[in-house]
Design a protein around this motif. Sequence first.
Motif, mmCIF file in Angstrom:
data_model
loop_
_atom_site.group_PDB
_atom_site.id
_atom_site.type_symbol
_atom_site.label_atom_id
_atom_site.label_comp_id
_atom_site.label_asym_id
_atom_site.label_seq_id
_atom_site.Cartn_x
_atom_site.Cartn_y
_atom_site.Cartn_z
ATOM 1 N N GLN A 201 0.819 -1.213 0.000
ATOM 2 C CA GLN A 201 0.000 0.000 0.000
ATOM 3 C C GLN A 201 0.853 1.263 0.000
ATOM 4 N N LEU A 202 1.865 1.286 0.821
ATOM 5 C CA LEU A 202 2.679 2.489 0.903
ATOM 6 C C LEU A 202 3.626 2.636 -0.282
ATOM 7 N N ALA A 203 4.055 1.507 -0.854
ATOM 8 C CA ALA A 203 5.095 1.610 -1.879
ATOM 9 C C ALA A 203 5.020 0.499 -2.919
ATOM 10 N N GLY A 204 3.823 -0.023 -3.200
ATOM 11 C CA GLY A 204 3.715 -1.094 -4.185
ATOM 12 C C GLY A 204 4.243 -0.703 -5.545
ATOM 13 N N ASP A 205 4.073 0.577 -5.913
ATOM 14 C CA ASP A 205 4.542 1.047 -7.218
ATOM 15 C C ASP A 205 6.056 1.139 -7.285
ATOM 16 N N LEU A 206 6.737 1.140 -6.138
ATOM 17 C CA LEU A 206 8.199 1.248 -6.112
ATOM 18 C C LEU A 206 8.885 -0.113 -6.052
ATOM 19 N N LEU A 207 8.116 -1.184 -5.913
ATOM 20 C CA LEU A 207 8.719 -2.516 -5.857
ATOM 21 C C LEU A 207 9.290 -2.895 -7.216
ATOM 22 N N PRO A 208 10.381 -3.655 -7.244
ATOM 23 C CA PRO A 208 10.941 -4.092 -8.530
ATOM 24 C C PRO A 208 9.910 -4.907 -9.316
ATOM 25 N N ASN A 209 9.757 -4.584 -10.587
ATOM 26 C CA ASN A 209 8.796 -5.282 -11.455
ATOM 27 C C ASN A 209 7.413 -5.337 -10.811
ATOM 28 N N LEU B 43 -4.391 3.859 -14.360
ATOM 29 C CA LEU B 43 -4.012 2.449 -14.429
ATOM 30 C C LEU B 43 -5.185 1.632 -14.958
ATOM 31 N N LEU B 44 -4.980 1.009 -16.126
ATOM 32 C CA LEU B 44 -6.016 0.178 -16.730
ATOM 33 C C LEU B 44 -6.065 -1.182 -16.045
ATOM 34 N N LEU B 45 -7.300 -1.694 -15.867
ATOM 35 C CA LEU B 45 -7.481 -2.990 -15.210
ATOM 36 C C LEU B 45 -8.394 -3.875 -16.047
ATOM 37 N N PRO B 46 -7.924 -4.269 -17.228
ATOM 38 C CA PRO B 46 -8.786 -5.075 -18.100
ATOM 39 C C PRO B 46 -8.975 -6.490 -17.569
ATOM 40 N N THR B 47 -10.123 -7.067 -17.878
ATOM 41 C CA THR B 47 -10.328 -8.484 -17.615
ATOM 42 C C THR B 47 -9.467 -9.281 -18.591
ATOM 43 N N GLU B 48 -9.431 -10.589 -18.397
ATOM 44 C CA GLU B 48 -8.621 -11.417 -19.295
ATOM 45 C C GLU B 48 -9.113 -11.277 -20.732
ATOM 46 N N LYS B 49 -10.428 -11.273 -20.911
ATOM 47 C CA LYS B 49 -10.989 -11.126 -22.255
ATOM 48 C C LYS B 49 -10.693 -9.743 -22.821
ATOM 49 N N GLN B 50 -10.842 -8.724 -21.995
ATOM 50 C CA GLN B 50 -10.556 -7.366 -22.458
ATOM 51 C C GLN B 50 -9.085 -7.202 -22.801
ATOM 52 N N GLN C 261 -0.037 -4.713 -7.209
ATOM 53 C CA GLN C 261 0.747 -3.889 -6.293
ATOM 54 C C GLN C 261 0.607 -2.408 -6.616
ATOM 55 N N LYS C 262 0.437 -2.085 -7.872
ATOM 56 C CA LYS C 262 0.197 -0.689 -8.249
ATOM 57 C C LYS C 262 -1.191 -0.242 -7.809
ATOM 58 N N VAL C 263 -2.149 -1.158 -7.865
ATOM 59 C CA VAL C 263 -3.494 -0.847 -7.353
ATOM 60 C C VAL C 263 -3.405 -0.584 -5.856
ATOM 61 N N ALA C 264 -2.661 -1.429 -5.141
ATOM 62 C CA ALA C 264 -2.521 -1.273 -3.685
ATOM 63 C C ALA C 264 -1.925 0.086 -3.345
ATOM 64 N N ILE D 294 -6.777 4.936 -9.820
ATOM 65 C CA ILE D 294 -5.712 5.918 -9.620
ATOM 66 C C ILE D 294 -4.553 5.256 -8.901
ATOM 67 N N SER D 295 -3.380 5.376 -9.478
ATOM 68 C CA SER D 295 -2.168 4.834 -8.873
ATOM 69 C C SER D 295 -1.113 5.939 -8.873
ATOM 70 N N PRO D 296 -0.297 6.025 -7.828
ATOM 71 C CA PRO D 296 0.677 7.118 -7.779
ATOM 72 C C PRO D 296 1.733 6.989 -8.876
ATOM 73 N N VAL D 297 2.195 8.121 -9.344
ATOM 74 C CA VAL D 297 3.301 8.190 -10.298
ATOM 75 C C VAL D 297 4.469 8.817 -9.565
ATOM 76 N N SER D 298 5.578 8.083 -9.462
ATOM 77 C CA SER D 298 6.743 8.571 -8.739
ATOM 78 C C SER D 298 7.663 9.340 -9.679
ATOM 79 N N GLY D 299 8.229 10.418 -9.180
ATOM 80 C CA GLY D 299 9.140 11.231 -9.980
ATOM 81 C C GLY D 299 10.093 12.003 -9.089
ATOM 82 N N GLU D 300 10.664 13.062 -9.628
ATOM 83 C CA GLU D 300 11.600 13.885 -8.866
ATOM 84 C C GLU D 300 10.892 14.463 -7.647
#
Length: 819
Positions: free
Chosen positions: A275-283, A372-379, A288-291, A462-468
């Motif tokens: 939740q605090l940093a899922g977007d910063l985890l490797p790969n 952040l797009l969250l398509p189903t498997e079919k989508q 995790q980006k949703v979290a 909505i997922s955070p975008v990390s930058g400078e």
Amino acid sequence: MAMRRSVGLLSLLICCAAVPLCAAEPPPRKIDFNRDIRPILSDTCFACHGPDGESRETDLRFDHKESAFGELSDGSFAIVPGQSAESQLIERITSDDDALRMPPEDSNKKLTADQIELLKQWIDDGAAWDEHWALVPPQRSQPPTVTSPNLPRNAIDQFILARLDAEGLSPSPQADRVTLIRRLSFDLIGLPPTVAEVEAFVNDNRPDAYERLVDQLLASPHFGERLAVYWLDLVRYADTVGYHGDQTRSVSAYRDYVIDAFNANRSYDQFTIEQLAGDLLPNASREQKVAAGYNMLGMTTIEGGAQAKEYLAKYAADRVRTTSVVWMGATLGCAECHDHKFDPYTARDFYSFASFFADIQQKGVANPAANLLLPTEKQQQQLTELETQLAAAQATYDELEAEHKKVAENQPASSASPTETESGEEPAVDEELKQRLTAAKSELANAKRLHKRLLSTIRKTISPVSGEPRAMRVLARGDWMDEAGEIVQPAIPAALGALPPMERRATRLDLAQWLVSREQPQTARVFVNRLWKLYFGRGLSSVLDDLGSQGERPSHPELLDWLAVEFMESGWDIKHMIRLIVTSSTYRQSSLDNNELRTRDAQNRLLARQSRFRIEAEFVRDTALEISGLLVKDIGGEPVRPYQPAGYYGYLNFPKRTYQPHNSDLQYRRGVYMHWQRTFLHPMLLAFDGPSREECTAERPISNTPLAALTLLNDPSFVEASRAFAQRILNEGGTTDDEQLSWAWRQAVSRTPDDRELELLRKLLDKHRQSYANDHEAAEKLMGIGLHTTPPDSDLIELAAWTSVARTIINLNETITRN
């Protein structure tokens, strides 16, 4: 059943909840500094002699041992261990001189005679000093022995029973099986048990029947929904931005992540990090980006006149307040404008903590985009195919356009007629090329249209975008326009140590990993204390959002520490901790009290019985829908919109909105999925104490008002549920009135009505049969409420009368009380 209440069945019943009232503990045999002395010093002395240097009157501090016991400027001592008569503290608090007596009159604080006596006794006993309990890493102590070794089922019981032994109290007997399954069902999945489930448990003679029931409920997909309701309060989850126009935004995928994480029993340390940093985890995975959308749940504004810099400061402060309360039980937010007045947090700590989040790229005045797009498997398959087609169409068009330009540039000037040149028309080019280019352009436009149409159907969040990182300054008095403050780097509060040395700037990931490290003294305690609250009605430390000096020392500190260590050593296993709690003998006790317990322990802090309290707002609605047979139990999805009073959004502007309830089975989804409009929260949620979620909410109040009873009677969702329940009664309840009344009662409260209750039900049914027989129009109007269809061959008078009975049963205190 252990709890047999005579219930006056009226058309209007007020929902009651047992809210514990304050009661003093027996006088302690030995003074404990954290329990007895620190609260006095914090409440009456810290404002002038505490952590905040700006408000401190002298150099004397009572939050630091060295200062409290140090020599004063005149050579005397505020505290002389063993000698209260020689201690300036005692001299000043007992002085007859208004100018000398402490606390000063203008502080509006006054020590009681008992408090003064406690301070004297503490000093005379040697003035033993302990660090604040919540700032010391928890240690696992040996569970104590008890006088009845056959009673404990696990270590929890040993701690509770030992305290009861010391107080000369006995635990309550185990609740009956009907009560136990209702309690477990409400606590673990937020729904009442069915009659079949109750009968199966009551008749299960296996020695581990109770444990099997616990495991069954923990494995239910509805477990995550129940626990998510509490977590969403903490992280101030809502479907709207909160400020000004309170516009809608797309974050429901975060809610579903929470439900899925609890169902999957994701370890609490991983849950925290994601939740605090899922977007910063490797790969980082999509999940995790949703979290990491946790970081974007705070209120935002798109008001035209808002100052972007001001709101960026608001967003930063909100993240500090929320994160520190959720994981640390710390009021770090109080240090936004000055050093904390009661706890060892400074303004520099506040802005250093905020600096962890400075990498999040966010505009001050904007509704964050659902990026952040969250398509189903079919989508996803369709999206891949369309993107391939789009890329190919673009390449073909680009190639033909380049060829067209090249041909046009190389066309000899003499080939153009004077008329074409004068008119400005293009020189003639190969007609076949032009036709191919036109076809390619059309194909590209079509591919773009199909791609856009598909994107519009795909769920987003909505997922955070990390930058400078932006510069984070210490703002004097929290003034966002002040540019003079020191620029600070990310750091944890100095009183809690420091992060390991590193050659780079610390990140949200470093913060998350520190929060779930063994060195962090608060995180595990905070979470298990809140679990205890869910299953006993009150935390071991009852102030759930403040484990600081203004909070409360735990009623059973050794037990809280034991649970915290067990939590960490179990691998931060949430279901393990819940199972441990609900399988204890302490949890299984009857909730009935007696004169002795009411006198000795009205708040039930000693836990000589269980507690009873009204279930949360969402579960009140879920219960009615479940009893009626209407509840749709699908997991996850977009927010749903139940019926709501017309015109309720009349003052909601920018833009003007009209609420549109769902006209389908979405109407019957669980309350956790209800659309959460911060400034205009659904009236049913308000009536049952749902929070606006503008800020972190660690504990909902439990009120008892006529509005709650009126909501149960008149909200269209409950009226419709009553209609459907009435239809079930007539179809499934038997052939006689008494059979049907007994059947209906069992569906709602899991037991058979007693003779008096049955007699009151008969009178109510007869009264409404007569009433509707004389007012056919009223019966028709009642049957028209909601989407639920009435069978064409129904006797409207009979159905309306039974609907009145169903409305009353749904309105019972017992129906919505977790006992």
